[in-house]
Design a protein around this motif. Structure first.
Motif, PDB file in Angstrom:
ATOM      1  N   SER A 265       0.821  -1.216   0.000  1.00  0.00           N
ATOM      2  CA  SER A 265       0.000   0.000   0.000  1.00  0.00           C
ATOM      3  C   SER A 265       0.857   1.270   0.000  1.00  0.00           C
ATOM      4  O   SER A 265       0.333   2.374   0.158  1.00  0.00           O
ATOM      5  CB  SER A 265      -0.956  -0.015   1.195  1.00  0.00           C
TER       6      SER A 265
ATOM      7  N   THR B 108      -7.350  -2.108   5.281  1.00  0.00           N
ATOM      8  CA  THR B 108      -7.918  -1.335   4.159  1.00  0.00           C
ATOM      9  C   THR B 108      -9.235  -0.653   4.557  1.00  0.00           C
ATOM     10  O   THR B 108      -9.701   0.239   3.855  1.00  0.00           O
ATOM     11  CB  THR B 108      -8.162  -2.236   2.925  1.00  0.00           C
ATOM     12  N   THR B 109      -9.833  -1.089   5.666  1.00  0.00           N
ATOM     13  CA  THR B 109     -11.034  -0.406   6.166  1.00  0.00           C
ATOM     14  C   THR B 109     -10.576   0.785   6.997  1.00  0.00           C
ATOM     15  O   THR B 109     -10.006   0.624   8.075  1.00  0.00           O
ATOM     16  CB  THR B 109     -11.889  -1.362   7.033  1.00  0.00           C
ATOM     17  N   THR B 110     -10.793   1.986   6.487  1.00  0.00           N
ATOM     18  CA  THR B 110     -10.314   3.188   7.176  1.00  0.00           C
ATOM     19  C   THR B 110     -11.423   4.246   7.219  1.00  0.00           C
ATOM     20  O   THR B 110     -12.532   4.027   6.712  1.00  0.00           O
ATOM     21  CB  THR B 110      -9.080   3.793   6.463  1.00  0.00           C
TER      22      THR B 110
END
Lengths: 327, 348
Positions: A265, B108-110
């Protein structure tokens, strides 16, 4: 007379055969290898434990795995080594938390006839050790300098401010990496200015705080070298929270699964990875060979090279070098 | 009364007030903070008293004040809780485990999507902390183990559990990073974030509980004289249970704070924190003998500790090595204890 001689000879041969048979049939004593690591909460040592347990099973030896649950500290490690030696192991694999502080413990082990292997870090006098094994920390530090220079687009004549997050002043791995980093910067990237270093004492919250303060102190900061997994986690969180991902080059050490994901990422520019499981396997192999056969390893001071993991690394290499958890 | 007599009386009164102020630990800590602020502002060439640096100081303060408050209640009863750091690690790990392994979420959950999960992490952490507190109370009340040994045992056990549950690796889960970012109100950057604000509110409530409720009174009474407490009809065992569960619960919330700060539950999140909590309590004026302590002092003591930690890193005019920083913090603790001792001897 001849009959008597034959009888005596037969009896002697029978007795000898029985003796040999008994000796040969006696179960071989199972070896015990003690393994005293740094701090069990550190994923590096968890990955090392995976290698140690697998090799102990393969070699058919009992493994005593010991170490402080969370503190990488000479004060807590010395009594742990004492306790382990009281169990009279045949061999001791030691990760010394301090080169001077653990010298006496190592000497005590070898004086008691315990075969000694030093892994990851070392002590001042390694004369009595069967083998010393470490990742090439100097080379790892140099690779980190290369990765930062590459990420910031280093150009001769320009200056770039970077900082280094350490865990402690005396851990030989930290010292080796820092020296390697400094040496490569001095030789190849004189425009990189190492402005500061700070300690995290194995707590990622402290590492996070250090980076937050640096971001204020050095508004032109270009790069961070987080010298181990704890510092890498703290620094990554700081950059994510402040929205600075991709704006400041972050090179970390140790391939924690969570940190490997953060390469993908873009949070980490690169991670310098070691192979702790291989270090543990090699140490146990060397000790078992030495104890059983008196065989010394062909190379006493073994250096296992580090690798750079970045966005260009193949999936196979990611799988190979990412630290494996115990469960 | 002539003017000169009035002046003399006024000067005496002022002198008495100043003396009284300096015999008060909290006033001394305020003065210390002001002095530190000025010194660090000068030596950092003007970057210490900025919202960014103060935001970091308060963020660190938020990490540790809950443990210092927890320790305050326990130490006032004459006990000690060495398990708070390990509880931070365990509670953050269990919260991470629930979110990552239990619900299958990842980093990835933000943003606001992650907020409900963060709240779940807070709840789980609190429950873990309360459970550890209950275990400590059981060891002390039922098995009659002294608090130092009982909480030393739970410290080891909880640190080990955190490693077993996490597999030794950080569990990176969903996170709303905004919760830890200082507020920006009408373009003005403040040093306080949502998480720090929540911790301030909890600290104020705990202060009120300690100083204004029967529960607080019983806590002091237990630390001052447990026999008299029993004679007054207060059950020491019940009070100890409540205090250690409160301590565990606060440590659990500190674990949630660590999770939000780092976006991960890690077995090293609470590494060494119990010692800083004890140091903050000592600097804040709580007697390790029990029966004495003020929450204002604890809040200020913790602030002094982390002002020094951050301030020394911000110094620009000279290089303060990290090792020297450790020495200075140690001297600060010695100075705080020395002041307490001098105050006591002065009162006698």
């Amino acid at each position: 007379m001849n009959k008597r001689i034959l009888k005596v000879g037969f009896a002697a041969l029978t007795a000898a055969a029985l003796t040999l048979g008994i000796t040969g049939c006696a179960p071989e004593k199972k070896l015990t290898i003690a393994f005293v690591m740094g701090a069990e909460s550190d994923p590096f040592f968890q990955a090392m434990k995976v290698g140690a347990e697998a090799e102990a099973l393969a070699q058919g030896v009992d493994l005593i795995w010991q170490g402080d649950p969370s503190a990488y500290d000479v004060a807590t490690q010395v009594p742990i080594v004492d306790n382990v030696l009281a169990q009279s192991p045949d061999g001791l694999v030691l990760i010394p938390t301090d080169p001077t502080g653990l010298q006496a413990s190592a000497d005590k082990a070898t004086a008691a006839g315990v075969a000694l292997a030093l892994v990851d870090t070392t002590i001042n006098d390694t004369t009595n050790a069967v083998i010393t094994i470490t990742g090439d920390n100097g080379d790892g530090g140099a690779k980190a300098a290369d990765a930062i220079a590459n990420a910031i687009g280093y150009t001769d004549g320009e200056t770039y401010e970077v900082v280094v997050g350490l865990t402690s002043a005396t851990a030989t791995t930290n010292v080796g990496r820092l020296e390697g980093f400094k040496a490569r910067v001095a030789s190849d990237y004189p425009g990189i200015l190492i402005k500061d270093v700070a300690y995290s004492a194995s707590n990622p919250q402290t590492a996070n705080s250090n980076v937050n303060n640096w971001l204020t102190k050095y508004p032109n900061l270009k790069g961070i070298f987080a010298i181990d997994g704890t510092n890498a986690s703290g620094a990554a969180a700081a950059l994510q929270a402040k929205g600075l991902v991709g704006k400041i080059a972050l090179v970390g050490y140790d391939a924690y699964p969570a940190n490997v994901e953060l390469i993908k990422s873009g949070v980490f520019t690169a991670l310098i990875a070691q192979d702790p499981a291989a270090e543990a396997r090699l140490a146990i192999q060397a000790l078992v060979a030495f104890i059983k056969n008196g065989t010394n390893p062909s190379v006493k001071d073994v250096v296992i090279p580090n690798v750079t993991l970045d966005a260009n690394t193949s999936d196979d290499d990611f799988a190979k070098y990412t630290y494996v958890a115990i469960n | 009364m002539s003017n000169s007599k009035q002046d003399t009386a006024g000067k005496l009164s002022l002198l008495t007030q100043v003396k009284a102020s300096f015999s008060n630990q909290s006033a001394l800590l305020v003065v210390t903070l002001v002095v530190l602020g000025v010194v660090f502002q000068i030596t950092s060439q003007g970057i210490f008293l900025t919202t960014n640096t103060l935001g970091t100081v308060l963020n660190d303060w938020g990490s540790y004040i809950l443990l210092a408050v927890a320790q305050t209640f326990v130490v006032i009863t004459g006990g000690i809780d060495l398990s708070v750091g390990a509880t931070v690690s365990l509670s953050s790990v269990v919260a991470g485990w629930v979110l990552v392994r239990g619900l299958g979420l990842d980093s990835t959950t933000t943003g606001s999507d992650a907020t409900p999960y963060v709240l779940l992490a807070v709840f789980v952490s609190l429950m873990v902390g309360l459970t550890v507190g209950a275990i400590n109370a059981f060891l002390i009340n039922v098995l009659r183990i002294v608090p130092f040994i009982a909480t030393l045992a739970t410290m080891g056990a909880m640190a080990g559990l955190a490693i077993i549950i996490s597999g030794g690796m950080p569990l990176q889960g969903p996170n709303n990073w905004e919760l830890g970012i200082p507020y920006n109100v009408f373009g003005i950057q403040l040093p306080i974030s949502t998480t720090v604000l929540a911790v301030i509110i909890i600290t104020v409530i705990c202060g009120l509980v300690l100083h204004k409720t029967k529960f607080g009174l019983h806590t002091f009474a237990l630390g001052s004289n447990s026999f008299a407490t029993r004679a007054a009809g207060i059950s020491p065992a019940k009070q100890i249970t409540k205090v250690y569960m409160l301590s565990g619960g606060l440590a659990g919330l500190a674990g949630a704070y660590a999770y939000i700060r780092l976006g991960a539950g890690s077995p090293s999140n609470g590494s060494g924190m119990e010692l800083y909590a004890i140091a903050a309590v000592v600097i804040g004026g709580v007697s390790l003998m029990g029966g004495v302590g003020r929450m204002v002092g604890i809040a200020l003591g913790t602030l002094v500790l982390f002002t020094v930690q951050s301030g020394l890193l911000m110094v620009k005019v000279v290089t303060v090595s990290p090792s020297l920083k450790q020495v200075i913090v140690a001297l600060l603790i010695v100075a705080a204890v020395a002041v307490q001792t001098l105050q006591k001897s002065g009162r006698k």
